[in-house]
Design an enzyme around this catalytic site. Sequence first.
Site, short mmCIF file in Angstrom:
data_model
loop_
_atom_site.label_atom_id
_atom_site.label_comp_id
_atom_site.label_asym_id
_atom_site.label_seq_id
_atom_site.Cartn_x
_atom_site.Cartn_y
_atom_site.Cartn_z
N GLU A 178 1.95 16.67 66.54
CA GLU A 178 2.85 16.78 67.72
C GLU A 178 2.11 16.53 69.10
O GLU A 178 2.79 15.83 69.79
CB GLU A 178 3.58 18.21 67.68
CG GLU A 178 4.68 18.51 66.73
CD GLU A 178 4.05 18.77 65.29
OE1 GLU A 178 2.75 19.12 65.22
OE2 GLU A 178 5.01 18.96 64.35
N HIS A 216 11.70 28.35 63.57
CA HIS A 216 12.38 27.21 63.70
C HIS A 216 13.79 27.66 64.30
O HIS A 216 14.77 26.82 63.77
CB HIS A 216 12.59 26.85 62.21
CG HIS A 216 11.51 26.54 61.38
ND1 HIS A 216 10.51 27.12 61.10
CD2 HIS A 216 11.12 25.32 60.97
CE1 HIS A 216 9.45 26.53 60.48
NE2 HIS A 216 9.65 25.30 60.52
#
Lengths: 344, 332
Positions: free
Chosen positions: B64, B133
């Site tokens: 990322e 998440h």
Amino acid sequence: MAKPVAAAKSEAASNQRPFYKQFTPEQLKEALRRMCLIRRFEEGAEEAYMRGLIHGTMHLSIGQEASAVGATMALRKTDYITSTHRGHGHCIGKGADPKLMFAEFFGKEEGYCRGRGGSMHIADVESGNLGANGIVAGGIPIAVGAALAIKQQKRDDVALCFFGDGATNEGAFHEALNMASIWKLPVVFVCENNKYGMSVSTERSMAVANVADRASAYNMPGVIADGNRIEDVAEAVTTAIARAREGQGPTLVECKTYRTRGHSRSDRNRYRTKEEIEEWKLRDPIGHFETELVANGIATADEIAAISAAADAEIAAGIDFARNGTDPSPNDVTRGVYTPGNPS
Amino acid sequence: MNAPLRELTYAQAIQEALATAMEADKRVFIMGEDIGVYGGAFQVTGDLVHRFGEDRVMDTPISELGAAGIAVGAALAGSRPILEFQFSDFATLAMEQIVNQAAKMRFMLGGKVSVPLVMRLPSGSGTGAAAQHSQSLEAWLAHVPGLKVVQPSTPHDAKGLLLAAIDDPDPVMVFEHKLLYKMKGEVPEDAYRVPIGKAAVRREGRHATIVATSIMVHRALEAAEVLAGEGIEVEVIDLRTLRPLDTATIIESVKKTTRLACVYEGVKTLGIGAEISALIAESEAFDYLDAPILRLGGVDSPIPYNPVLEKAAVPQTPGIIEQVRNLVKGRI
């Protein structure tokens, strides 16, 4: 700076290093001029700081001029570089004007970043310099992104990324090299290994002996150059640039060098010996290059003295220019945060 | 005779915006994890890789930070990257590039460059995906000058705001809500834009204003419908953009209704509600207030896995009804 030229055929030159044949005498003298400018720029900046003319901090690269100039000699104006907190040399190597750099140091509107960036963010987008960076390894993925854009736009330019040994312990280095390799992007990674990440030596911070060893994990060539010898740096980087332009992907070049000044203004040199510093000062990259230029019949001692004197004069004029620059208005404090004409 | 407007899901609307932008501008490309043949974790990119090829719908490694930096570099060098984070939570791995680089590059370089990139961030709770998440981190990024932050609540706005974000010369963070991906709504076929920085009044009312974001807009509208049956008329504002904030719309509404509730999924403390409350406290609308300001936000906790606890961690419709009723009846 310019394209390398084809080797001139000459019996006398047969034992010369390729470097002295790859570049014209004019290019070689220009390289010396830029090395002198870098040295004088940083000495001038240091003096201005001591005299209280500029504030903040700065990171000097005195002793590392050969890697900055050697790595940028084979670049074109349309090629990109990304640079580091120790980036004055890279900036001058890529063609920046020292007086506009000084104006930035002095925080003036005339500076490259209108006084908003300072020493750690000097950029000259016109000359392809996408900016120094205050975050260690921050510029590495950015260079890879610029290389991706070059490939998407079907240009034959390259992105050259400077960073230090400390940056190779950051995750961004590993992620960026991996992606550059799997996508075969036109990027050259130039590590200036000056032995210390601030105070911690590479021996204490790196699991491998050389930064170049890390290239094998990303399936790219890892090359070691003597970072205090411009010939060594330029030959290694010129090969890497050619490889990138031809679509063969990235190379990691490690320039082994040394900063003779401390990390920044706060450094008291507690982590290294005077003897070590003095030993490296004897390997001065500028003195070496001057000797070689004379020995190779490229410049006379008088020409070299003239280059040095001209650098002195240019730096003095640059400081005068900066001191007389325009201070930004406090009313403009948020200028540049967003692009005008859009919601912000 | 006007044909009935076409309906698309929120996810389909986003995909249509991506395809429209890539058709119109060769510089636009998308990158992210599993967005190619897999179609994206939430099937937003779907079959786009077959239409535009792997060079423009790029699967990245699970990197990322590196991917965010590559987006910054590509934007500086003349491309128009759109980076999909698989979950907005994973943007925490890329904070260096988002906060130090993308947001500040233009400013640090004296306004001489722009960083035209878009990051798409699937966010929010309600899927049973637990604490790493399910977060709503939009207020984090809205705190950073140099970024713009939008939060579409409908399929219509998901398309229009994304197209506006792609046009924008500065970095725009688009927080999408995972529970909204399957929601259907009218989406025009043309390449319309929803302007960044403009809130929408979703329902007019005169007794209280609810300023809501993302999925909370729908819960606020449900609450307003129930309250209307009791004679309480609630105005519901869909903020749509967190930065830059549409202050005028909020101030005008509160002057009219004299009561304010902020409903948002992010953690209540030091969040969006605090900013809007302070905005009113500092504005001419303060003198119009007939009740304290009410904030309904996420509890000060990570999102739990257990479904009962998960619901309890963020505002739900019954709680909004009760609290806004109390607000209007002078019980707060």
